[in-house]
Write an enzyme that holds these catalytic residues in place. Structure first.
Site, PDB file in Angstrom:
ATOM      1  N   ASP A  64      -0.567   6.820  -6.283  1.00  0.00           N
ATOM      2  CA  ASP A  64       0.178   5.946  -6.994  1.00  0.00           C
ATOM      3  C   ASP A  64      -0.114   6.158  -8.655  1.00  0.00           C
ATOM      4  O   ASP A  64       0.150   5.188  -9.566  1.00  0.00           O
ATOM      5  CB  ASP A  64       0.313   4.555  -7.017  1.00  0.00           C
ATOM      6  CG  ASP A  64       0.860   4.374  -5.277  1.00  0.00           C
ATOM      7  OD1 ASP A  64       1.597   4.935  -4.802  1.00  0.00           O
ATOM      8  OD2 ASP A  64       0.104   3.355  -4.618  1.00  0.00           O
ATOM      9  N   LYS A  80       1.862  10.862 -10.283  1.00  0.00           N
ATOM     10  CA  LYS A  80       1.688  12.432  -9.971  1.00  0.00           C
ATOM     11  C   LYS A  80       3.288  12.954 -10.263  1.00  0.00           C
ATOM     12  O   LYS A  80       3.359  14.012 -10.833  1.00  0.00           O
ATOM     13  CB  LYS A  80       1.312  12.784  -8.746  1.00  0.00           C
ATOM     14  CG  LYS A  80      -0.149  12.688  -8.527  1.00  0.00           C
ATOM     15  CD  LYS A  80      -0.577  12.758  -7.096  1.00  0.00           C
ATOM     16  CE  LYS A  80      -0.017  12.015  -5.902  1.00  0.00           C
ATOM     17  NZ  LYS A  80      -0.375  10.708  -6.190  1.00  0.00           N
ATOM     18  N   ASN A  87       4.877   8.877   3.942  1.00  0.00           N
ATOM     19  CA  ASN A  87       3.999   7.795   3.505  1.00  0.00           C
ATOM     20  C   ASN A  87       3.987   7.917   1.917  1.00  0.00           C
ATOM     21  O   ASN A  87       3.766   6.970   1.557  1.00  0.00           O
ATOM     22  CB  ASN A  87       2.691   7.783   3.881  1.00  0.00           C
ATOM     23  CG  ASN A  87       1.767   9.342   3.964  1.00  0.00           C
ATOM     24  OD1 ASN A  87       2.416  10.077   3.457  1.00  0.00           O
ATOM     25  ND2 ASN A  87       0.679   9.182   4.311  1.00  0.00           N
ATOM     26  N   ALA A  88       4.201   9.090   1.410  1.00  0.00           N
ATOM     27  CA  ALA A  88       4.153   9.354  -0.149  1.00  0.00           C
ATOM     28  C   ALA A  88       5.394   8.623  -0.643  1.00  0.00           C
ATOM     29  O   ALA A  88       6.561   8.742  -0.101  1.00  0.00           O
ATOM     30  CB  ALA A  88       4.047  10.790  -0.525  1.00  0.00           C
ATOM     31  N   GLY A  89       5.317   8.415  -2.135  1.00  0.00           N
ATOM     32  CA  GLY A  89       6.413   8.086  -2.643  1.00  0.00           C
ATOM     33  C   GLY A  89       6.241   8.318  -4.259  1.00  0.00           C
ATOM     34  O   GLY A  89       5.647   7.915  -4.918  1.00  0.00           O
ATOM     35  N   HIS A  90       6.791   9.515  -4.532  1.00  0.00           N
ATOM     36  CA  HIS A  90       6.801   9.909  -5.903  1.00  0.00           C
ATOM     37  C   HIS A  90       8.044   9.624  -6.714  1.00  0.00           C
ATOM     38  O   HIS A  90       9.198  10.235  -6.382  1.00  0.00           O
ATOM     39  CB  HIS A  90       6.620  11.558  -5.640  1.00  0.00           C
ATOM     40  CG  HIS A  90       5.369  12.049  -4.997  1.00  0.00           C
ATOM     41  ND1 HIS A  90       4.840  13.260  -4.643  1.00  0.00           N
ATOM     42  CD2 HIS A  90       4.444  11.259  -4.818  1.00  0.00           C
ATOM     43  CE1 HIS A  90       3.749  13.183  -4.156  1.00  0.00           C
ATOM     44  NE2 HIS A  90       3.379  11.987  -4.205  1.00  0.00           N
ATOM     45  N   GLN A 141      -0.906  11.104  -1.984  1.00  0.00           N
ATOM     46  CA  GLN A 141      -1.728  10.114  -1.973  1.00  0.00           C
ATOM     47  C   GLN A 141      -2.885  10.240  -3.072  1.00  0.00           C
ATOM     48  O   GLN A 141      -2.446  10.887  -4.226  1.00  0.00           O
ATOM     49  CB  GLN A 141      -2.578   9.949  -0.690  1.00  0.00           C
ATOM     50  CG  GLN A 141      -1.787   9.519   0.486  1.00  0.00           C
ATOM     51  CD  GLN A 141      -0.588  10.420   1.060  1.00  0.00           C
ATOM     52  OE1 GLN A 141      -1.027  11.864   1.360  1.00  0.00           O
ATOM     53  NE2 GLN A 141       0.602  10.197   1.241  1.00  0.00           N
TER      54      GLN A 141
HETATM   55  P1  IMP Z   1      -0.992   5.994   6.083  1.00  0.00           P
HETATM   56  O1  IMP Z   1      -1.104   7.338   5.364  1.00  0.00           O
HETATM   57  O2  IMP Z   1       0.247   5.511   6.465  1.00  0.00           O
HETATM   58  O3  IMP Z   1      -1.908   6.367   7.404  1.00  0.00           O
HETATM   59  O4  IMP Z   1      -1.926   4.917   5.321  1.00  0.00           O
HETATM   60  C1  IMP Z   1      -3.225   4.995   5.196  1.00  0.00           C
HETATM   61  C2  IMP Z   1      -3.610   4.421   3.862  1.00  0.00           C
HETATM   62  O5  IMP Z   1      -3.106   5.127   2.654  1.00  0.00           O
HETATM   63  C3  IMP Z   1      -3.140   2.997   3.634  1.00  0.00           C
HETATM   64  O6  IMP Z   1      -4.055   2.447   2.980  1.00  0.00           O
HETATM   65  C4  IMP Z   1      -1.626   3.208   2.690  1.00  0.00           C
HETATM   66  O7  IMP Z   1      -1.394   2.324   2.061  1.00  0.00           O
HETATM   67  C5  IMP Z   1      -2.370   4.448   1.971  1.00  0.00           C
HETATM   68  N1  IMP Z   1      -1.238   5.464   1.543  1.00  0.00           N
HETATM   69  C6  IMP Z   1      -0.600   6.327   2.258  1.00  0.00           C
HETATM   70  N2  IMP Z   1       0.009   6.915   1.631  1.00  0.00           N
HETATM   71  C7  IMP Z   1      -0.038   6.419   0.250  1.00  0.00           C
HETATM   72  C8  IMP Z   1       0.763   6.868  -1.089  1.00  0.00           C
HETATM   73  O8  IMP Z   1       1.362   7.747  -1.049  1.00  0.00           O
HETATM   74  N3  IMP Z   1       0.400   6.118  -2.163  1.00  0.00           N
HETATM   75  C9  IMP Z   1      -0.836   5.205  -1.970  1.00  0.00           C
HETATM   76  N4  IMP Z   1      -1.477   4.845  -0.838  1.00  0.00           N
HETATM   77  C10 IMP Z   1      -0.990   5.415   0.310  1.00  0.00           C
END
Ligand code: IMP
Length: 432
Positions: A23, A26, A48-51, A235
């Site tokens: 976060d 990027k 899991n990412a949010g760009h 991440q």
């Molecule tokens: P997972 O990737 O869903 O398994 O989550 C593992 C850890 O990484 C958690 O603390 C999530 O909040 C964090 N996380 C995963 N993807 C992101 C991202 O893109 N930005 C910030 N934190 C992330």
């Protein structure tokens, strides 16, 4: 004038990584650099990412699609190191198309045939594992990331290339379900239905087929042909499976190490740009030495609109941590830092953690692998600034206290800050 890292004598491959827990902004930096790139490539993580990109037409959040997609001439590659939920990818393509982003599968969007697939069972397992952990839960995004990488390592995963090979797909899903159902059922998790899983994946495969390719080969050839490749981290370095704050990490090599294994490019000279926020944030559980609490944390969260772009969760906020940034910069091989969100610190007291006091009373400037939750940061305090800096475009135009803060960050991290972002817009950048 072009910023130094866009000038023609630069190395052809650039990797952009988040320095702490993601976060850092990027998306905006990639978008900026993509203007000059032939390829933008994701190497790890999943949806899991949010760009977030802020374009003249408004805000766009990308989860899986690389951030170069809004640049017309750029090819965007989801590399083999990414775990792909094909249903989510199709929905994301639809969402972007509705926003006027032109996506042509196989032309400006490609996905590695070697990338592993996330299915519903992975999400179920993600929630189940988190519940079992109770108080020690990771705070995952719940999107099945860890279980998909786990199955990849356990060699029972499905790959994107299976989706366009009907016979392979049927056999691969049957073998996958055989392994998983052996323990899913006794554990009380929903049984994986082979037929509906095959049908769902086949439909997604038919749609995505033109994009599913041997992208490693494509990238290797592009590199040899002298094309510019921009590698987009997801991440951040402290969420790296091996170098991050284990076990409170994600399940991929989010630091630069993943840039080669996750794309199929051979190791070669790589320019690494680290993105650091002017303060620190973290989503999910895990140690965060410089975390603020109470009113200060709330104020910073509101000022920086610190809510997760993928999940909407409030982000934990704290002070700039030079111990963590220096460590991540060293592990990732960072050549220069881009400092984001400097504008957010208007009206805040400025402090930088420069060391950690350990439980035995000694002080360290090295990043400990254990007991990070027990360290006490030691800070230097600096005078704050009250001016709005969102319209500043020149280093000399920043208030003296803001400049002194940036210089202190350089001094304590040992990393040069060449670019400063002072707002979400494309043009809100200061290049030194
Ligand atoms: P997972 O990737 O869903 O398994 O989550 C593992 C850890 O990484 C958690 O603390 C999530 O909040 C964090 N996380 C995963 N993807 C992101 C991202 O893109 N930005 C910030 N934190 C992330």
């Amino acid at each position: 004038m072009l910023p130094p890292f866009l000038q023609p004598d630069r190395m052809p491959t650039t990797c952009v990584v988040g320095i702490l827990w993601g976060d850092e902004g990027k998306g905006k930096v990639i978008d900026y650099l993509a203007a000059d790139a032939d390829y933008v490539v994701r190497y790890g993580g999943g949806h899991n990412a949010g760009h977030t990109l802020v374009l003249p037409s408004g805000k766009v959040v990308l989860n899986l699609v690389p951030s170069g997609v809004v640049r017309e001439h750029t090819k965007n590659v989801i590399g083999n190191g990414v775990v792909v939920d094909p249903i989510h990818l199709c929905a994301e393509i639809d969402r972007l198309t509705e926003r006027g982003v032109k996506i042509e599968l196989g032309q400006n969007l490609l996905v590695s045939e070697r990338a592993h697939v996330i299915v519903g069972a992975h999400r179920e397992q993600d929630h189940w594992t988190e519940n079992l952990r109770g108080d020690t839960k990771i705070g995952t995004t719940g999107r099945g990331i860890g279980p998909a990488y786990g199955d990849r390592s356990a060699r029972i995963g499905l790959r994107l290339g299976d989706l366009i090979r009907p016979d392979r797909l049927a056999a691969a899903v049957a073998a996958f379900a055989h392994q998983k159902n052996a323990w899913f059922e006794p554990a009380g998790l929903p049984r994986i239905d082979v037929d509906s899983t095959i049908a769902e994946l086949r439909a997604a495969g038919e749609r995505l087929a033109p994009a599913i390719q041997d992208t490693g080969r494509l990238l290797r050839e592009a590199r040899l042909a002298g094309q510019r490749i921009l590698i987009e981290g997801a991440q951040g370095c402290l969420l790296d499976l091996e170098h991050g704050t284990y076990p409170f990490v994600t399940s991929s090599n989010a630091s630069t190490g993943g840039a080669f294994s996750g794309t199929g490019l051979p190791p070669h000279e790589l320019e690494v740009i680290g993105i650091a926020k002017a303060y620190a944030t973290r989503v999910g559980e895990g140690p965060f030495p410089t975390e603020y609490d109470g009113d200060l944390a709330d104020r910073l969260r509101q000022a920086g609109n610190e809510f997760g772009s993928a999940t909407g969760r409030p982000r934990r906020c704290g002070a700039f941590d030079s111990v963590a940034v220096r460590y991540s910069g060293a592990v990732a091989g960072v050549d220069r830092l881009v400092l984001t969100n400097l504008d957010v610190l208007r009206g805040f007291e400025l402090r930088i953690a420069v060391g950690y006091k350990l439980p035995d009373g000694s002080t360290t400037t090295a990043m400990p692998a254990f007991d990070l939750e027990r360290v006490e940061p030691e800070y230097v305090e600096l005078p704050g600034f009250d001016e709005d800096v969102t319209n500043v475009r020149e280093w000399a135009g920043l208030p003296a206290n803001a400049r002194a803060y940036v210089e202190a960050i350089e001094e304590h991290t040992g990393l040069a800050v060449r670019t400063i972002s002072v707002g979400p817009g494309r043009e809100q950048v200061i290049v030194r």
